[in-house]
Design an enzyme around this catalytic site. Structure first.
Site, PDB file in Angstrom:
ATOM      1  N   VAL A 177       1.428   4.555  -2.871  1.00 28.50           N
ATOM      2  CA  VAL A 177       0.945   5.444  -2.762  1.00 28.50           C
ATOM      3  C   VAL A 177       1.526   6.754  -2.523  1.00 28.50           C
ATOM      4  O   VAL A 177       1.314   7.516  -3.376  1.00 28.50           O
ATOM      5  CB  VAL A 177      -0.208   5.658  -1.147  1.00 28.50           C
ATOM      6  N   CYS A 227       0.388  -0.948  -0.269  1.00 29.19           N
ATOM      7  CA  CYS A 227      -0.436   0.239   0.354  1.00 29.19           C
ATOM      8  C   CYS A 227       0.991   1.033  -0.210  1.00 29.19           C
ATOM      9  O   CYS A 227       0.471   1.648  -0.621  1.00 29.19           O
ATOM     10  CB  CYS A 227      -0.663  -0.039   1.453  1.00 29.19           C
TER      11      CYS A 227
HETATM   12  S1  SF4 Z   1      -0.151  -1.603   4.157  1.00 27.72           S
HETATM   13 FE1  SF4 Z   1      -1.002  -2.293   2.721  1.00 27.72          FE
HETATM   14  S2  SF4 Z   1      -0.104  -3.968   2.146  1.00 27.72           S
HETATM   15 FE2  SF4 Z   1       1.050  -4.076   4.142  1.00 27.72          FE
HETATM   16  S3  SF4 Z   1       0.320  -4.920   5.386  1.00 27.72           S
HETATM   17 FE3  SF4 Z   1      -1.491  -4.244   5.140  1.00 27.72          FE
HETATM   18  S4  SF4 Z   1      -2.957  -4.192   3.477  1.00 27.72           S
HETATM   19 FE4  SF4 Z   1      -0.845  -5.592   2.973  1.00 27.72          FE
END
Ligand code: SF4
Length: 458
Positions: A111, A107
């Site tokens: 981003v 993520c």
């Molecule tokens: S931040 Fe996003 S990639 Fe990281 S563990 Fe959480 S859902 Fe998964």
């Protein structure tokens, strides 16, 4: 009674997900990456993300899962992760010497907008990728998909980076197996071998995440599809993609890139779906179905016939991954069970909803997409109690609260073993599923039977 406060009344929610019915994209991407021989998966983000991805897989497979991370801290989060990834690639090839690194984003790196192809090119230009070694990547933002989407994206990346068309066809069939257990991948290979068909199955986690304990540490277990095999997939005569959500994108890409025609089938879970799989292999390869498979099929039909009275009319509720749910819904309907609810947190689209209703009838309530959660599944169950639940380990709290037997299937299963070693696909898998379902139904009947009806022969 962990979830006893879940209310029966369902109200509209748009901004809140409670107990999502999915895990994050990189988990699936990492699982797919482990299906390449001598591959080290790499999570481009924080250590915390990678720790979660690895632990989810380790707890499900009860095997140590090797993966590395770009170890983002505040600096990378603000200025971008290029320096971290280039350094990681250098360290990984120097210390762990894999043949290939499969990078998934997280993520955070999505981003901030890290451009992975550009960073990989920079690493190559800087001489951080030794000759003969490979780095591939998949974009896996979890706010857009689930572990199934991540699996599909990494499988597509294998095609994008590795598959090639030489212009000379090889008499072999590609099988893209979908997000299934290593035991299922092994079963698909066994069935095609039994039919005398040469297949290229990728990704292939059999022999990787269920490898035997032999007293030695193997950074890279023996299994996995080799890079040569994935490369040669571009010269295969045909591709069978099993499961729309997990396998179709890679099959489509292989067709576009290397002109390999494909067919997308349901996962071969249950009698009808396995029949379709075997028949498609038969027609595509121009072979006949061997007696050995006919015997296996006949055994499934025998059990179905012998035990039909226990399946008939039982009400069931399913939660899990879309491709599993389609085939399972069909199998249960074929057995004259009534499918009340089908729920998935993976975005599967209106085609999924239509397909389930085609199979089970208009009365089935189908929920799909990112906002769909276990809380809602629990509420549905409170409204009309089924006799059986199908789902992963997280469903056990609902099963306990509502006193309904749970058949564990899908991902993740943390509190049982066997899924790594015994398939649920193919005819043998159908037998195993039948056994699991019957055990649950008959155990329940025994438990609830009054003294005078407690029978030895049921
Ligand atoms: S931040 Fe996003 S990639 Fe990281 S563990 Fe959480 S859902 Fe998964």
């Amino acid at each position: 009674m962990l979830l006893r406060h879940t209310p029966e009344t369902i109200t509209d929610r748009s901004a809140l997900t409670i107990n999502p019915a999915k895990t994050c994209q990189p988990v699936g991407a990492m699982y797919a990456a482990l299906g390449i021989h001598n591959c080290l998966p790499h999570s481009h983000g924080s250590q915390g993300c990678c720790a979660y991805h690895r632990s989810a897989l380790t707890r499900h497979y009860k095997d140590p899962i090797m993966a590395t991370t770009s170890s983002f801290t505040e600096g990378a989060s603000v200025f971008g992760g290029q320096a971290n990834l280039v350094e990681s690639i250098n360290n990984i090839f120097t210390i762990y010497s894999p043949d290939i690194i499969a990078v998934n984003t997280t993520c955070l790196s999505e981003v901030i907008g890290d451009d992975l192809p550009q960073i990989i090119n920079k690493a190559r230009a800087d001489g951080k990728i030794p000759p003969g070694k490979t780095v591939i990547h998949a974009n896996t933002p979890s706010f857009k998909g689930s572990h199934v989407t991540g699996f599909a994206n990494m499988t597509s990346a294998m095609v994008q980076y590795l598959s090639e068309r030489s212009g000379k066809k090889i008499p072999q069939i590609n099988i893209i197996p979908g997000y299934v257990e290593p035991s299922d991948m092994a079963e698909m290979k066994r069935i095609s071998l039994e039919m005398g068909i040469k297949s290229v199955l990728f990704p292939d986690t059999s022999g990787v995440v269920n490898s035997p304990l032999d007293g030695k540490f193997h950074m890279y277990p023996k299994g996995g599809a080799t890079m040569e095999a994935i490369k040669s997939a571009g010269d295969s005569t045909f591709t069978l993609a099993l499961g729309r959500t997990a396998s179709l994108p890679a099959a489509k890409l292989l067709d576009t890139k290397c002109k390999v025609p494909f067919e997308c089938l349901d996962l071969p879970i249950g009698l009808s779906a396995t029949d379709t799989f075997v028949d498609c292999l038969r027609k595509t390869a121009g072979v006949s179905v061997p007696e050995s498979l006919m015997v296996e099929r006949g055994q499934v039909v025998d059990v179905l016939t012998d035990m039909h009275q226990y399946f008939f009319g039982k009400k069931v509720a399913l939660i899990g991954d879309p491709d599993h749910l389609v085939s399972l819904a069909q199998f249960l309907t074929d057995m004259d069970m009534e499918v009340l609810y089908v729920v998935t947190g993976t975005p599967a689209g209106p085609k999924f909803v239509r397909r389930i209703r085609e199979l089970t009838g208009e009365k089935t309530i189908v929920k799909e997409g990112l906002g769909v959660d276990m809380f809602q599944f629990h509420q549905l169950i409170k409204n009309a109690k089924p006799d059986l639940l199908f789902g992963n380990t997280y469903v056990k709290h609902i099963a306990r609260d509502e006193d309904i037997p749970l058949i564990r299937m899908g991902f993740p299963i943390y509190d049982r073993v066997g899924h790594q070693y015994f398939p649920i696909t193919g005819y043998r898998g159908a037998l195993r599923l039948l056994e699991k379902i019957l055990e649950a139904i008959l155990d329940r009947q025994d438990r609830d039977a009054p003294e005078e009806s407690f029978e030895l022969v049921m």
